[in-house]
Design an enzyme around this catalytic site. Sequence first.
Site, PDB file in Angstrom:
ATOM      1  N   ASP A   1     -11.389  -9.245   9.168  1.00 13.79           N
ATOM      2  CA  ASP A   1     -11.242  -8.183   8.196  1.00 13.79           C
ATOM      3  C   ASP A   1     -12.534  -7.361   7.781  1.00 13.79           C
ATOM      4  OD1 ASP A   1      -9.276  -6.724   6.195  1.00 13.79           O
ATOM      5  OD2 ASP A   1     -10.756  -7.512   5.059  1.00 13.79           O
TER       6      ASP A   1
ATOM      7  N   GLY B   1      -5.413  -4.141  -3.198  1.00 17.68           N
ATOM      8  CA  GLY B   1      -4.264  -4.094  -3.957  1.00 17.68           C
ATOM      9  C   GLY B   1      -3.539  -2.883  -3.708  1.00 17.68           C
TER      10      GLY B   1
ATOM     11  N   GLY C   1     -11.037  -0.485  -0.244  1.00 21.91           N
ATOM     12  CA  GLY C   1      -9.877  -0.177  -1.087  1.00 21.91           C
ATOM     13  C   GLY C   1     -10.329   1.324  -1.771  1.00 21.91           C
TER      14      GLY C   1
ATOM     15  N   LYS D   1     -14.143  -3.505   9.075  1.00 16.77           N
ATOM     16  CA  LYS D   1     -14.730  -2.716   8.087  1.00 16.77           C
ATOM     17  C   LYS D   1     -15.971  -2.156   8.170  1.00 16.77           C
ATOM     18  CE  LYS D   1     -11.331  -4.306   4.515  1.00 16.77           C
ATOM     19  NZ  LYS D   1     -11.031  -5.307   3.736  1.00 16.77           N
TER      20      LYS D   1
ATOM     21  N   GLU E   1      -4.815 -11.255   3.631  1.00 22.09           N
ATOM     22  CA  GLU E   1      -3.997 -10.823   4.775  1.00 22.09           C
ATOM     23  C   GLU E   1      -3.017 -11.858   5.101  1.00 22.09           C
ATOM     24  OE1 GLU E   1      -4.568  -7.892   6.500  1.00 22.09           O
ATOM     25  OE2 GLU E   1      -5.980  -7.615   4.816  1.00 22.09           O
TER      26      GLU E   1
ATOM     27  N   LYS F   1      -7.534  -0.659   8.777  1.00 19.61           N
ATOM     28  CA  LYS F   1      -8.879  -0.968   9.140  1.00 19.61           C
ATOM     29  C   LYS F   1      -8.816  -1.398  10.747  1.00 19.61           C
ATOM     30  CE  LYS F   1      -7.411  -4.559   6.783  1.00 19.61           C
ATOM     31  NZ  LYS F   1      -6.961  -4.961   5.433  1.00 19.61           N
TER      32      LYS F   1
ATOM     33  N   VAL G   1       0.904  -1.281   0.155  1.00 14.41           N
ATOM     34  CA  VAL G   1       0.014   0.101  -0.100  1.00 14.41           C
ATOM     35  C   VAL G   1       0.891   1.212  -0.018  1.00 14.41           C
ATOM     36  CG1 VAL G   1      -1.612   1.185   1.264  1.00 14.41           C
ATOM     37  CG2 VAL G   1      -1.764  -0.962   1.049  1.00 14.41           C
TER      38      VAL G   1
ATOM     39  N   ILE H   1     -13.010   2.144  -3.197  1.00  9.99           N
ATOM     40  CA  ILE H   1     -14.405   2.645  -3.077  1.00  9.99           C
ATOM     41  C   ILE H   1     -14.332   3.743  -2.169  1.00  9.99           C
ATOM     42  CG2 ILE H   1     -16.563   2.258  -2.407  1.00  9.99           C
ATOM     43  CD1 ILE H   1     -16.224  -0.976  -2.929  1.00  9.99           C
TER      44      ILE H   1
ATOM     45  N   ALA I   1       9.900   5.849   5.215  1.00  6.50           N
ATOM     46  CA  ALA I   1      10.481   4.914   6.048  1.00  6.50           C
ATOM     47  C   ALA I   1      10.233   3.483   5.975  1.00  6.50           C
ATOM     48  CB  ALA I   1      10.050   5.542   7.512  1.00  6.50           C
TER      49      ALA I   1
HETATM   50  N1  HSE Z   1      -7.378  -9.013   2.703  1.00  7.14           N
HETATM   51  C1  HSE Z   1      -8.143  -7.847   2.461  1.00  7.14           C
HETATM   52  C2  HSE Z   1      -9.095  -8.109   1.238  1.00  7.14           C
HETATM   53  C3  HSE Z   1      -7.364  -6.557   1.850  1.00  7.14           C
HETATM   54  O1  HSE Z   1      -9.133  -9.563   1.031  1.00  7.14           O
HETATM   55  O2  HSE Z   1     -10.350  -7.770   1.208  1.00  7.14           O
HETATM   56  C4  HSE Z   1      -7.979  -5.565   1.931  1.00  7.14           C
HETATM   57  O3  HSE Z   1      -8.090  -5.180   3.211  1.00  7.14           O
END
Ligand code: HSE
Length: 429
Positions: free
Chosen positions: A203, A304, A136, A207, A192, A107, A16, A138, A45
Amino acid sequence: MSVGQVGVGIVGAGIVGCGAYRCLTTNPHAIERRAGGPVRVVQVADIDWAREREVDIPAELRTEDAFALTRNPEVHVVIEAVGGTTVARDVIRSAIEHGKSVVTPNKELIARHGAELLDAAREAEVDLEFEGSVGGVIPIVRSLKESLVATQINALYGILNGTTNYILTRMSREEVPFEEALAEAQAKGYAEQDPSADIEGHDAANKIAILAAIAFGRRVTIDEAYREGISKIAPADIRYARDLGYVIKLLAIAKRGDNQIELRVHPALIRLDHPLAAVNDVYNAVFVEGVESGNVMLYGRGAGSLPTGTAVAGDVVDCARNIFRGSPGRVPCTCQGEAVVRPIEEIEAPNYIRMRVKDRPGVMGAIATLFGAEQVSLESVVQEGSFGEEAEIVWVTHRVKESALRAALRRISELDVVVRVENCIRAEA
Ligand code: HSE
């Protein structure tokens, strides 16, 4: 603060961080026009500069010391692209203490510590922006905070994890086994590091907790979100669901109630004609039900390097614009009070239930009687195929309270003729 250019520091030159670097350096003139002045990456860094990267970050920008970057007077906006909740949290706190605005796509950190960090940013009169943390590219965070602020949002339904959506799509279209589809998603860099964060719904829970807090204006405790992953979904469920007119998705749901909200992530049956049913592969989408707005759906790549980098860079431009105009910190957190999350036993939904039973006369009747005894009303039942002396039965219920369904299934599981209840999936949307 009056500055001639806004300096950007990136902490973490991973997928990222590099994506954000590319987005910020590819279109500098367009960014300058939008921000009201030049925006330049002045420091990056990372602890490992030997690693191969998709972008070539000039040697003079590199440092190994994240905290030298957060103190650097040339840096006005810090991008936290470290991930996790330990070092990342320290980096953000340090940046805020030194008067920098912060952009993070993290997140987990925002879901767990967002309130504390947003309070710190408000006190320091700097911005803390996190568009890339959900979906991502959106633009859902900004849409909920700004574009949709004048509508009452009653529900959000999100496909918010690309890895599980990719896996379910592959399982559904090509009948690829779960493990193979997961390995493909990992190879493509969607997953992840710990696949259970995707597969078990952590995950997506992070979100939807972030979105619920914004949509309902309440602070949400992530641990109260109900969560079930996709590891129990079998090809048979996908097949039966399709025959019944549904697809199976890992759905993240937030609903406004009178005094409580619903906050849950679990596999769900979605009608084939619902717009979310067409969201496939690694794509994410959020379907918003607003009173005045009606239904709104946002769709795009949820993971991505460049999609998430785009969201991060967009936040940087917003921070830079505020810095050039001398007004950072103008949109503080608006979540007042805590949200009370409705216990899962109290939610209501139609359910799909697949069970293995002894193939004998009277079995369906015995099971249906127990459903009825617990006030579970049935919509349909199919018996598909025989497995030696056993048969598979799929039930679809009408809308039922979860506690009643669980009581019925407990009693049904105890019947001698029931081999096991294989799966139970709520129908939503
Ligand atoms: N592992 C997450 C996914 C990546 O599959 O959506 C983005 O948060």
